[in-house]
Structure formats: C-alpha cells, structure tokens
Design an enzyme around this catalytic site. Structure first.
Site, PDB file in Angstrom:
ATOM      1  N   ASP A  15      -0.857   2.286  -5.507  1.00  0.00           N
ATOM      2  CA  ASP A  15      -1.883   1.532  -4.796  1.00  0.00           C
ATOM      3  C   ASP A  15      -3.168   2.331  -4.695  1.00  0.00           C
ATOM      4  O   ASP A  15      -4.263   1.810  -4.941  1.00  0.00           O
ATOM      5  CB  ASP A  15      -1.379   1.181  -3.388  1.00  0.00           C
ATOM      6  CG  ASP A  15      -0.138   0.335  -3.450  1.00  0.00           C
ATOM      7  OD1 ASP A  15       0.733   0.497  -2.578  1.00  0.00           O
ATOM      8  OD2 ASP A  15      -0.034  -0.491  -4.366  1.00  0.00           O
ATOM      9  N   ASP A  38       2.903  -6.634  -9.454  1.00  0.00           N
ATOM     10  CA  ASP A  38       3.364  -6.093  -8.186  1.00  0.00           C
ATOM     11  C   ASP A  38       3.933  -7.197  -7.305  1.00  0.00           C
ATOM     12  O   ASP A  38       5.005  -7.064  -6.705  1.00  0.00           O
ATOM     13  CB  ASP A  38       2.174  -5.417  -7.485  1.00  0.00           C
ATOM     14  CG  ASP A  38       2.639  -4.414  -6.461  1.00  0.00           C
ATOM     15  OD1 ASP A  38       1.799  -3.960  -5.673  1.00  0.00           O
ATOM     16  OD2 ASP A  38       3.833  -4.085  -6.451  1.00  0.00           O
TER      17      ASP A  38
END
Lengths: 453, 155
Positions: free
Chosen positions: A374, A206
């Site tokens: 997330d 990420d």
C-alpha cells in the site's frame, strides 16, 4: 469469567486522564505520518532525478518487449493494458505460490526469500538512486567510501526491516519506509499510461484477492488463521500507543500479578466495541469460556478483534509463558500477504523480487498494520502526479489520505481484513484527472486575469 | 506491608468497601490500576523492546558481527542500548552490568570508524585535484559509475 466482566465494564474503564479520543487520534496519526513521509520522499526523488524529456531505457525496452509500437518512449493504451495485465497475472501466480509454500510449512524458504528481496532492493535500487543523486548533485564522494558505505547501510537496513525485535522500533519503521520509497521510485520510471493502468489493475486485484472467496490473499489469510501462525511478511506496524501492550510489560506484570486483567485497550477495539456492542452480546458469552492461552485462536476470539489478524512472535512466547487470562488486546492477526513483484521485462525476469503487502488491519498489540504494498502504490501515484505539476501532487495526496481514513472507518465497521488500495487509488485517480482537466484550467485563468494567485 | 486502606478499620468495613487487592503490594497501586513499571528498561524502546535476559546475548552478537566490516551494527547497538550507555558506570543498575562492556566497546569502535571515514572523505572532497593529481578523477564516484555504466538502466 473475569474477562467478560472486564469487557462489560468497558465504558468506565478508560485510564484516568486520557479518553478514547486522545489515543484514537494518536493511532491514526502514527499510520498517516509514515505514509506521508514515504510520499514526500518519493516526490523529492522524482523532482530531483526525473528528466521527462528523454525517455528512460526502461520504457524503451518495455515497448520493445511487448512488440512495441513506435520507437522511443511513446506509450499508448494497448501497450499499457497489456503490461498491467501481465503484471497482475504474475502477482496472482506469485501469491498462489506463496500460499502453497505457506501451506507446506516452508517458513525458512519464505524468510530467506524476504531477506533476499529486501537486501536486493536496498543494495541494487538504493545504490542506483544514490549514484543518480551523486551524479545529479555533483557531490564528489570517492569510490572507496561509497563502496564501504553502501553494503553496510544496505545490510543494516535489511536487518532492521526483517528482525524488528533486535533493532529500535524507529529504525525498523525507517527501514520499511526506505524499501517502499525505493520500490515506488523505481515504479515511477515506467511510462505514464502504463503506470496508471498498473495502479488501477492493482487496486482491482487487491479488491478481488482479499474479498472474493477464491482470492489468493484470502486463502493465505484463512490458512494463517487456521494454523495460528504468522505469515512472514513485510508489514508496517505502528508503534502501539499504550506501552502496556509491550511484551516486556506483560512479562513483568506476569511476574507480579498473575492472572490480572489488563484494563488498557486499543482504540480501534473500543470503536469496534462501541459500534457493535449489540453484535457482541451473543458471541461474547461463547468466547468467555476460552480463557486459556489460545491467544491466537481466531475463531474463539471476540468479534471486535477480527479487524486484523497477525500473530507476532512475541505473542507466542508469552503464550508459552503460561498466561492465563485472555487479555483483550490479544488478537488474531493475520499478517498480510507477501506479493512478490516480477519485472515485466523478460530479460530481467527473476532478478528482482520485492516483497510487498496488501491490506490493512490491527496487530496483536492493538496498533494499526498497513502492508508495504500500500505504501508503494500510494507513493507511485503521488510520484507520477509529481511528474506533471505540484498542483496534482497536493490534490492526490489529500485524496489518498482521505481514502486511508475511509478505509480505517470501514475497518471499524466491517471488522474484517480489508484491502487498503481500492478506495485511495480510486480517489487519487479521480482527483488527478479532475485536477488536470478542470482545476488547472481554472487556476491558470484566474492567475492570468490576476483574480487570485 | 500495609494492605488495608488508610483510615478504615479493618474488621468493621472489611466486607463493605472494595479493597485494593493483596497482590498489589506497591503503595501506589489501588483497585484495577497497575503499579508503575520499573524504570530499568535496558533498551531505548522501553517496555516494547528486548527483555533484560535477552539483552546481553544480543549486545554481544552485534558487537562481534560488527568486526566483519559492518560498523553500522555497532551504531545500532549503541542506539538500541542507549539507556545503558548513558547511565554512568557507578550508578547503573546491576542488571546492566553484563551488557555494558559490549555497548561501550561498540561505541568506541563506531567512533573510530566514523572518524577515519570522515577524515578520509573530507580530505578527498576538499583536497580535490590539487592534492591527489589526476588520480582524483579516477576515484570520484560519479566518474567511476559512468565508466562502469552502472547508472545506465535507470536513465
């Protein structure tokens, strides 16, 4: 222009009776609640359904597929690293594929893919979890009702997740949380070392994908910014605190007072402005000349806007209604990327693909947007902590929420799209290790010596 | 319509005092403050929901699709247009009139469906084997799942 004048008068423009602090807390609360709810549900499911004694067939087949070391759910570090690496490579490839599709303007493809994956998660995984719950709790529901209820519920939730304009906002948000919970629960079924390796690998991925110039997510973001388009994706958007950001209000206001400036602003925008007014001074003059309906025009929008980019479809319709003033809450937001997950086991490859998002930002209505990926990885971390003990659950939960808060602060400082995973996952892993090694020892010793309970 | 500030003579002070803009015709507006919105939002989300002109098509679509064995769409219809449902037929604003029949029929449809389903499920659970005989074991979901082996892959 009137916009610049309104901007210059920011400090005194707060609506009477409410201050920045009132809405600031509300904004952050509205993103922390669903994250906490998702984690709570995953912890509940894990506590009810996991049987740590028997290795799950999932782990056995992963071991077999990767040239497994020993029979049964014995996982070790090399297997875990290989699995995590394979997963990250698959996700990178899939994101590049998505960027390619977006570049070629195959939006129906992307939407169909989103719809299919949301429906698949809800139907297959949801059905599995429901069956496991029924078996574990011995609830005598009959097959007819189950066959009637499951496709119905899955279809309704999938519709709610994909078409936020046609369902109540609460239902849309609940559907997204449901998808996240089911995916996260599925991930917690992986063996222990594999889960941790996967979390760390996804956090690093990420970080790299959003911040490095060649990263797939960054490419996708820039593409969407260039084109002023919205990436079709599953992203959780908090309800805007000020209802005057709603599309209806804007349209109604257009009818009565054309060209009026909106004095309401989102809180993060105000933070950004307070923090960076000096930076704004130079660029504010250039952006004031662009007061046409280019409400998606990132390069000309004010810098305080750059926190997120995501165009909502409602904004484009308002633009077509001929809105003249550049309202401060219009911002270019690039919806986060959709990152399909491909299962690591070869015999099931291609059967399931889940949309998730990485990254955090602001939407066009000023509310905070957080990608579904997330949600999923936070919940995986907490779910895996729940498999050990509740002490680790509390520690990891606090660590993740602290990480989320830090990410929001960084968002206000840096004014760029930021990855939301790295800080929280790093803190979560550190606190898990510390709790297991140090805190548990301490608490057990205190308890056995009757010092404190 | 009164457009000048009360108590201020218009001709003397017209250049000196800030005046509420002429566009704000409601008596409650003054200066940059926006007037209060109309209270007739058709959806439960208020200003964030569907605008009125889209609402009727939406209500009709959900009502018709609910007949395809998707009664939860009726439930969504009722929840989404809750203000329309709650306002009684006599006092509802005229804007609600096209939406109302669809929402009311969706409510009736969902009520019928849920009554039938709950009755059947309760009979099944409470009756048990005494009522149904050995067929009960064949119909209970966890047995069906075990027989078909679909709980297998999740452990």
């Amino acid at each position: 222009m009137a916009d610049a004048a309104a901007a210059a008068a920011v400090p005194g423009d707060a609506p009477a009776g409410t201050t920045v602090l009132d809405s600031l807390g509300e904004d952050i609360t509205r993103i922390v609640y669903p994250v906490s709810a998702c984690m709570l549900l995953v912890v509940l499911l894990v506590s009810l359904l996991s049987s740590p004694s028997s290795p799950s067939p999932l782990s056995a087949s992963i071991a077999a597929a990767t040239g497994g070391v020993s029979g049964g759910g014995d996982d070790d570090i090399p297997t875990a690293l290989i699995t995590a690496l394979t997963f990250v490579v698959a996700v990178t490839a899939a994101t590049f594929l998505l960027a390619l599709l977006f570049y070629l303007r195959c939006t129906p493809c992307l939407r169909a893919y989103l719809g299919f994956s949301a429906l698949a998660v809800l139907l297959v995984l949801g059905g599995q979890v429901a069956l496991l719950l029924l078996s574990r709790l011995r609830f005598p529901l009959d097959a007819v009702s189950f066959a009637l209820l499951l496709p119905n519920a899955a279809g309704a939730l999938a519709l709610a997740a994909l078409a936020p304009a046609s369902v109540p906002i609460a239902l849309h948000q609940a559907a997204l949380v449901a998808v996240a919970v089911l995916t996260a629960f599925w991930f917690t079924l992986l063996p222990e070392w594999t889960t941790w390796a996967l979390l760390v690998a996804m956090a690093i991925y990420d970080l790299a994908a959003v911040l490095l110039p060649g990263g797939p997510l960054r490419v996708l973001l820039e593409l969407a910014i260039q084109r002023n388009e919205e990436i079709p994706a599953l992203v959780y958007e908090a309800r805007p605190v000020d209802p005057r950001h709603g599309r209806n209000w804007r349209l109604w206001r257009e009818g009565t007072q054309p060209g009026a400036d909106l004095d309401a602003r989102s809180t993060v925008e105000v933070i950004g402005e307070v923090l960076g007014r000096n930076l704004d001074a130079n660029s504010g003059n250039s952006s004031s000349s662009h007061d046409n309906e280019a409400d998606g025009d990132v390069s000309n929008s004010r810098p305080r806007v750059t926190l997120v980019a995501a165009f909502s479809s409602s904004d484009s319709t308002v633009a077509q209604a001929g809105e003249v003033s550049a309202l401060p809450e219009h911002r270019v937001a690039v919806a986060e990327m959709s990152v399909p997950l491909i299962q690591p086991r070869p015999q099931r490859s291609g059967e399931e693909a889940v949309e998730d998002e990485d990254g955090i930002g602001l939407s066009s209505s000023g509310a905070i947007k957080l990608g579904l990926g997330d949600f999923i990885f936070y919940s995986v971390l907490v779910g895996r902590a729940a498999m050990y003990d509740y002490m680790t659950v509390y520690a990891c939960y606090l660590a993740i929420i602290a990480g989320l808060g830090i990410t929001l602060l960084l968002l206000a400082f840096f004014r760029k799209a930021l990855p939301a995973l790295p800080v929280s996952i790093a803190l979560g892993v550190v606190f898990y290790v510390l709790t297991r090694t140090l805190l548990e020892e301490f608490v057990v010793q205190c308890s056995t010596n009757l010092l404190m309970f | 319509m009164e457009t000048r500030v009360a108590g201020v003579p218009e001709d003397e002070e017209s250049g000196l005092l800030p005046r509420p803009s002429a566009a704000g015709r409601r008596p409650s507006s003054r200066g940059p403050r926006l007037p209060h919105p109309p209270a007739t939002w058709a959806t439960v989300d208020g200003p964030l929901g569907l605008p009125l002109e889209d609402a009727e098509g939406h209500a009709r679509r959900f009502f018709l699709w609910g007949f395809a064995c998707l009664p939860f769409l009726w439930a969504i219809n009722c929840c989404y247009f809750w203000p329309v449902l709650r306002s009684s037929a006599a006092s509802s604003p005229s804007a609600f009139a096209p939406i109302r029949p669809y929402v009311v029929r969706s409510a009736i449809g969902f009520t019928i469906f849920s009554v039938v389903l709950i009755t059947w499920a309760t009979t099944f659970i409470v009756g048990g084997e005494q009522l149904f005989g050995p067929v009960w074991n064949d119909l209970v979901m966890y047995n069906v799942a075990d027989k078909l082996g679909i709980t297998g892959f999740m452990g």
